[in-house]
Design a protein around this motif. Sequence first.
Motif, PDB file in Angstrom:
ATOM      1  N   LYS A   6      -2.521   6.257  -6.846  1.00 51.67           N
ATOM      2  CA  LYS A   6      -2.375   7.815  -7.327  1.00 51.67           C
ATOM      3  C   LYS A   6      -0.928   8.210  -7.053  1.00 51.67           C
ATOM      4  O   LYS A   6      -0.331   9.018  -7.598  1.00 51.67           O
ATOM      5  CB  LYS A   6      -3.327   8.651  -6.611  1.00 51.67           C
ATOM      6  N   THR A   7      -0.427   7.948  -5.819  1.00 47.51           N
ATOM      7  CA  THR A   7       0.794   8.268  -5.437  1.00 47.51           C
ATOM      8  C   THR A   7       2.107   7.268  -5.459  1.00 47.51           C
ATOM      9  O   THR A   7       3.298   7.658  -5.468  1.00 47.51           O
ATOM     10  CB  THR A   7       0.928   8.554  -3.697  1.00 47.51           C
ATOM     11  N   GLY A   8       1.689   6.253  -6.153  1.00 46.27           N
ATOM     12  CA  GLY A   8       2.618   5.200  -6.361  1.00 46.27           C
ATOM     13  C   GLY A   8       2.784   4.022  -5.466  1.00 46.27           C
ATOM     14  O   GLY A   8       3.617   3.060  -5.680  1.00 46.27           O
ATOM     15  N   ASN A   9       2.106   4.332  -3.977  1.00 46.13           N
ATOM     16  CA  ASN A   9       2.238   3.141  -3.170  1.00 46.13           C
ATOM     17  C   ASN A   9       1.853   1.841  -3.583  1.00 46.13           C
ATOM     18  O   ASN A   9       2.302   0.706  -3.606  1.00 46.13           O
ATOM     19  CB  ASN A   9       1.385   3.506  -1.795  1.00 46.13           C
ATOM     20  N   VAL A  10       0.496   1.775  -4.113  1.00 45.57           N
ATOM     21  CA  VAL A  10      -0.290   0.724  -4.850  1.00 45.57           C
ATOM     22  C   VAL A  10       0.529   0.139  -5.896  1.00 45.57           C
ATOM     23  O   VAL A  10       0.807  -1.088  -5.929  1.00 45.57           O
ATOM     24  CB  VAL A  10      -1.605   0.638  -5.249  1.00 45.57           C
ATOM     25  N   LYS A  11       0.880   0.675  -6.825  1.00 46.65           N
ATOM     26  CA  LYS A  11       1.587   0.503  -7.850  1.00 46.65           C
ATOM     27  C   LYS A  11       3.144  -0.340  -7.444  1.00 46.65           C
ATOM     28  O   LYS A  11       3.336  -1.290  -7.848  1.00 46.65           O
ATOM     29  CB  LYS A  11       2.168   1.184  -8.860  1.00 46.65           C
ATOM     30  N   SER A  12       3.734   0.386  -6.550  1.00 50.47           N
ATOM     31  CA  SER A  12       4.965  -0.263  -6.055  1.00 50.47           C
ATOM     32  C   SER A  12       4.576  -1.638  -5.267  1.00 50.47           C
ATOM     33  O   SER A  12       5.373  -2.683  -5.610  1.00 50.47           O
ATOM     34  CB  SER A  12       5.498   0.693  -5.046  1.00 50.47           C
ATOM     35  N   PHE A  13       3.555  -1.925  -4.436  1.00 51.32           N
ATOM     36  CA  PHE A  13       2.931  -3.223  -4.227  1.00 51.32           C
ATOM     37  C   PHE A  13       2.586  -4.106  -5.067  1.00 51.32           C
ATOM     38  O   PHE A  13       3.107  -5.064  -4.876  1.00 51.32           O
ATOM     39  CB  PHE A  13       1.622  -2.691  -3.152  1.00 51.32           C
ATOM     40  N   VAL A  14       2.057  -3.714  -6.154  1.00 51.84           N
ATOM     41  CA  VAL A  14       1.738  -4.603  -7.097  1.00 51.84           C
ATOM     42  C   VAL A  14       2.979  -4.961  -8.008  1.00 51.84           C
ATOM     43  O   VAL A  14       2.955  -6.196  -8.385  1.00 51.84           O
ATOM     44  CB  VAL A  14       0.813  -3.824  -8.272  1.00 51.84           C
ATOM     45  N   GLY A  15       3.948  -4.160  -7.832  1.00 55.96           N
ATOM     46  CA  GLY A  15       5.341  -4.759  -8.643  1.00 55.96           C
ATOM     47  C   GLY A  15       6.007  -5.841  -7.753  1.00 55.96           C
ATOM     48  O   GLY A  15       7.125  -6.476  -8.424  1.00 55.96           O
ATOM     49  N   LYS A  16       5.653  -5.679  -6.439  1.00 52.30           N
ATOM     50  CA  LYS A  16       6.346  -6.909  -5.886  1.00 52.30           C
ATOM     51  C   LYS A  16       5.640  -8.209  -5.902  1.00 52.30           C
ATOM     52  O   LYS A  16       6.160  -9.235  -5.446  1.00 52.30           O
ATOM     53  CB  LYS A  16       6.044  -6.529  -4.364  1.00 52.30           C
ATOM     54  N   LEU A  17       4.433  -8.310  -6.407  1.00 54.17           N
ATOM     55  CA  LEU A  17       3.868  -9.598  -6.637  1.00 54.17           C
ATOM     56  C   LEU A  17       4.562 -10.371  -7.705  1.00 54.17           C
ATOM     57  O   LEU A  17       5.090 -10.082  -8.632  1.00 54.17           O
ATOM     58  CB  LEU A  17       2.306  -9.256  -7.198  1.00 54.17           C
ATOM     59  N   SER A  18       4.281 -11.927  -7.497  1.00 53.19           N
ATOM     60  CA  SER A  18       4.503 -12.746  -8.364  1.00 53.19           C
ATOM     61  C   SER A  18       4.128 -12.515  -9.817  1.00 53.19           C
ATOM     62  O   SER A  18       3.251 -11.983 -10.007  1.00 53.19           O
ATOM     63  CB  SER A  18       4.428 -14.173  -8.046  1.00 53.19           C
ATOM     64  N   GLY A  19       4.836 -13.058 -10.657  1.00 57.93           N
ATOM     65  CA  GLY A  19       4.447 -12.759 -12.275  1.00 57.93           C
ATOM     66  C   GLY A  19       3.396 -13.905 -12.740  1.00 57.93           C
ATOM     67  O   GLY A  19       3.190 -13.777 -13.750  1.00 57.93           O
TER      68      GLY A  19
END
Length: 117
Positions: A6-19
Amino acid sequence: MYYYSKTGNVKSFVGKLSGSHEIYSIQDDLPPISPFVLITHTTGIGAVPGAVQKFLAKYGHLLKAVAVSGNRIWGRNYGKAGDIISEQFSVPLIHKFELRGMPSDVKKFESEVSKFE
């Protein structure tokens, strides 16, 4: 893997995961067709977000593990949504991380997810 942010925290975390992971937002309206790991956040003072509740009402039978973002200022309610989901669906809570997570959180999460692959 599915996530809700909702606030972008989880989306930011997911963006750090390997491809190496297929990652979808529950807001993308792409229903899971195989077992998945869910990454979400805790809302309010220790609640599961409403959108996540609705998603799991339909697809919770495919849930194999959960990870959760939270804020330690909430004390015992830190990452509480993960505890609730884990108990409700009898799946492991594989990681709690604060806000957007640190590199060590990404490493821990990916290590835990690899056990399900």
